[in-house]
Design an enzyme around this catalytic site. Structure first.
Site, PDB file in Angstrom:
ATOM      1  CB  CYS A 102      -0.843  -0.085   1.170  1.00 23.73           C
ATOM      2  SG  CYS A 102      -2.257   1.039   1.314  1.00 23.73           S
ATOM      3  CB  ALA A 103       0.674   4.592   1.813  1.00 21.55           C
TER       4      ALA A 103
END
Length: 181
Positions: A102-103
């Protein structure tokens, strides 16, 4: 037995953190969750999680894998932590496996570990970072000792790839069968 560290920060993505820890535990890994601070952390959707220890207490330990769950602002907190930067740099220097979903690749970018790497991440998560990387946009990407995943929707596939990289395809298939995948 393989040792795995999962750093947990306030605002991490619950689905990713739980899928990673659950599936690696099913595979037989010795798993340690470590908070950036003492006490419980509050994940991005409000779930309270209690890490086993703090990052400071395990900063000198060696792990077969360090895997970072994403989510916001959890990934930002990971990216801002100097202890984690040093651990990630040491892990890479010793050619040990790093993973982020994800991030969370933001923490790898801040630690200077994404130059000339192929990876995937949540769309736009690395736009503000000055690093030379190739985003495949795929669900899961493996580039040497780096494993990345796009986001919460691929958390189970990402975790199964971690099993594959640590234990091989037979163990991955066994764990996937137990999950009825």
């Amino acid at each position: 037995m393989k040792t795995v560290l999962v750093p947990l920060a306030d605002g991490c993505e619950e689905l990713e953190a739980v899928a990673i820890t659950d599936i690696l535990t099913r595979a037989g890994a010795t798993l340690i969750t470590a908070g950036l601070h003492t006490g419980p952390i509050k994940a991005s959707r409000g779930l309270t999680m209690v890490p086993d220890t703090t990052l400071a207490q395990v900063q000198d330990d060696l792990f077969d894998l360090i895997v970072l769950p994403g989510g916001l602002p959890g990934a930002i907190h990971l990216a801002e932590d100097p202890i984690l930067h040093a651990m990630l740099q040491s892990q890479d220097l010793h050619n040990r496996t790093l993973a982020a979903i994800c991030a969370a690749p933001q923490a790898l970018a801040v630690a200077g570990l994404l130059t000339n790497r192929t990876l995937t991440c949540y769309p736009g998560a690395l736009d503000a970072f000055d690093c030379q990387w190739t985003n495949t946009g795929g669900a899961v990407e493996v580039d040497r000792n780096l494993i990345t995943g796009r986001g919460p929707g691929v958390a189970v596939d990402f975790a199964l790839e971690l099993v594959d990289q640590l234990y091989g395809p037979e163990k991955r298939a066994q764990v996937a069968d137990e999950l009825a995948i």
